[in-house]
Motif scaffolding. Sequence first.
Motif, PDB file in Angstrom:
ATOM      1  N   VAL A 149      -5.590  -4.470  -6.748  1.00 12.76           N
ATOM      2  CA  VAL A 149      -5.388  -3.143  -6.178  1.00 12.76           C
ATOM      3  C   VAL A 149      -6.687  -2.358  -6.080  1.00 12.76           C
ATOM      4  CG1 VAL A 149      -4.911  -2.038  -8.412  1.00 12.76           C
ATOM      5  CG2 VAL A 149      -3.931  -1.075  -6.315  1.00 12.76           C
ATOM      6  N   LEU A 192       0.832  -1.197   0.000  1.00 13.56           N
ATOM      7  CA  LEU A 192       0.000   0.000   0.000  1.00 13.56           C
ATOM      8  C   LEU A 192       0.863   1.242   0.000  1.00 13.56           C
ATOM      9  CD1 LEU A 192      -1.237   0.919   3.549  1.00 13.56           C
ATOM     10  CD2 LEU A 192       0.276  -1.028   3.201  1.00 13.56           C
ATOM     11  N   GLU A 197      -5.262  -1.059 -12.228  1.00 14.64           N
ATOM     12  CA  GLU A 197      -5.670  -2.454 -12.060  1.00 14.64           C
ATOM     13  C   GLU A 197      -4.889  -3.366 -13.005  1.00 14.64           C
ATOM     14  OE1 GLU A 197      -9.863  -2.361 -12.671  1.00 14.64           O
ATOM     15  OE2 GLU A 197     -10.311  -1.740 -10.596  1.00 14.64           O
ATOM     16  N   PHE A 247      -1.002  -8.466  -8.247  1.00 12.53           N
ATOM     17  CA  PHE A 247      -1.681  -7.740  -7.182  1.00 12.53           C
ATOM     18  C   PHE A 247      -3.091  -7.321  -7.583  1.00 12.53           C
ATOM     19  CE2 PHE A 247       2.781  -6.999  -6.139  1.00 12.53           C
ATOM     20  CZ  PHE A 247       2.793  -7.200  -4.773  1.00 12.53           C
ATOM     21  N   PHE A 263      -1.021  -3.442 -11.830  1.00 11.72           N
ATOM     22  CA  PHE A 263      -0.812  -4.237 -10.624  1.00 11.72           C
ATOM     23  C   PHE A 263      -1.120  -5.712 -10.872  1.00 11.72           C
ATOM     24  CE2 PHE A 263      -0.355  -0.248  -8.597  1.00 11.72           C
ATOM     25  CZ  PHE A 263       0.146  -0.449  -7.327  1.00 11.72           C
ATOM     26  N   PHE A 278      -3.208   4.034  -2.642  1.00 10.73           N
ATOM     27  CA  PHE A 278      -3.639   2.705  -3.072  1.00 10.73           C
ATOM     28  C   PHE A 278      -3.403   1.665  -1.981  1.00 10.73           C
ATOM     29  CE2 PHE A 278       0.863   2.705  -3.978  1.00 10.73           C
ATOM     30  CZ  PHE A 278       1.268   1.408  -3.693  1.00 10.73           C
ATOM     31  N   SER A 279      -4.112   0.563  -2.118  1.00 14.40           N
ATOM     32  CA  SER A 279      -3.916  -0.599  -1.246  1.00 14.40           C
ATOM     33  C   SER A 279      -4.095  -1.839  -2.104  1.00 14.40           C
ATOM     34  CB  SER A 279      -4.928  -0.589  -0.092  1.00 14.40           C
ATOM     35  OG  SER A 279      -4.737  -1.718   0.748  1.00 14.40           O
ATOM     36  N   SER A 280      -3.175  -2.800  -1.984  1.00 10.83           N
ATOM     37  CA  SER A 280      -3.243  -3.983  -2.843  1.00 10.83           C
ATOM     38  C   SER A 280      -2.896  -5.244  -2.070  1.00 10.83           C
ATOM     39  CB  SER A 280      -2.292  -3.822  -4.037  1.00 10.83           C
ATOM     40  OG  SER A 280      -0.941  -3.775  -3.607  1.00 10.83           O
TER      41      SER A 280
END
Length: 317
Positions: A257, A224, A247, A255, A250, A283-285
């Motif tokens: 995301v 993240l 998207e 990932f 990642f 972001f967070s993945s």
Amino acid sequence: MDSLLGFARSPATAVLRRPLTYTSTPIRNGGLSFRAKPNDEIDPLLHDAIHSASLRFRETHRPEPLFVDPYAGCFVHPNAQMDMKQCSHHYCLATKYIDDKLLRTVNHIDELKQVVLLTDGMDTRPYRLNWPTSTIIFDISPDRVFNGAAEKLKGVGAKIPRSCLFLHVPLESSDLQQTLRAKGFNGNRPSIWAMQGLPVMTLANFEDILLTVSGLSMNGCGFLGELPAWLAETEIVTKTSAREWMEKLFMNNGFRVDMIRYEEVAKSLGKELAAGPYKNILFSSEQLRFSDDQMETWRREFQRVEEQGDEEGFEEL
């Protein structure tokens, strides 16, 4: 893998935002190089790191701060002005979001906890957060900025929590995966990765970062943080959006995301977001693949089982 910190002065590098100079001797990276200016005042990496530290310093001294950074003051000018505005800066909201998610994650990891921070060299999280026992923290950042910051932090008595370990990995390393492993990182153990302030000059730099994180992160591990918004701007065409671009980028590295809206973070904390543009994307993945170490462990186990089966079959004959 080539060094992630590559800077080009050629106008052909469309995503390069400004020519950077950094070390006293050139560092080569696939034909790219960068040098240091002797005067810190014109070092853009140092300038950006101090600016972020000043935002944390100001937030710390607000009536109801999002977080308290008792060490940010050692990086800023003694006469720095306080910010008494009621609205919260995007950077400070992101800092709070990342702080909370890091601590929630490591507190749910049994035994050894691995935290990798990709930073500008002045990140104080290793010192100011309440890390649980058996946490090993790796800081990937520009070496010169980190070394200068470490001296200042030592001067104000900053210390890592007991039963924790803090290790620096120079961003200039020719192979970050190898360097992390040499310092004790284990791709067969859970980890959490956070990026905030790391100098990223080109899309290729960030793709190298994703490749590094993907190769070392176990299935289910998190990555993240904040990435420069112009990375998306350089790639987006009329048929796609920033979300779709992220998207795809990642997912190509394993990932899943999510883009996190700063407005939503502010609302969840009962704060009002400061007006004006901001240069980053929060972001967070989650890693959906297995790490290289996991795959190697299973390959060896599969090979051992096959060899054992061949030996048993031979004995039956």
